[in-house]
Design a protein around this motif. Structure first.
Motif: not given
Length: 156
Positions: A93, A95-97, A72
């Protein structure tokens, strides 16, 4: 036109290669996959069992956090440096999802179950952890208890 104010950091450049060698570094995807698997194992091993496995759960939760923080932070820093790089934005995006999805499915229970425990239950669990692990555990618990379980802390 006004001259931009100097910060003293104009010549500073981040070398993020110490974390990963770019977006296509296989270690990046491997760490994301590892986070997912760690989270699934965490859910399987600790959901509904915090009254007897809280110490183990806390250690496992910290390890999951370390894994997630590595990729992250890398992606966030990359996006900060390359604000117009669509590949970086897309990877961040995605990875955050994935983090949100995995967290919701496999990790949210932990916070909910911790909050559901009474102060007395937590104090008893902490005492069991301390009695099982001796002085090292006492020092660890004392260092993390100052904001909660004040009565148990005072006991020691």
């Amino acid at each position: 036109m006004t001259e931009q104010q100097k910060t003293g950091a104009e010549s500073v450049r981040w070398n993020l290669d110490i974390l990963y060698n770019g977006l296509n570094d296989p270690r990046l995807d491997a760490d994301i996959f590892s986070f997912e698997k760690q989270s699934e194992r965490f859910h399987k091993n600790f959901k509904g069992a915090l009254d007897t496995k809280l110490g183990e759960a806390l250690s496992a939760y910290c390890e999951i956090g370390k894994t997630a923080n590595a990729f992250s932070c890398y992606l966030f820093l990359r996006s900060s440096v390359a604000t117009d790089d669509e590949a970086v934005k897309t990877k961040l995006d995605e990875t955050q999802e994935r983090l949100a999805s995995v967290g919701g499915e496999f990790l949210t229970f932990f916070q909910l179950e911790i909050v559901a425990l009474s102060e007395e239950e937590l104090a008893l669990i902490v005492l069991r952890i301390i009695n099982g692990d001796g002085p090292k555990a006492r020092r660890h618990v004392r260092s993390h208890m100052s904001l909660t379980l004040q009565e148990a802390y005072d006991f020691f």
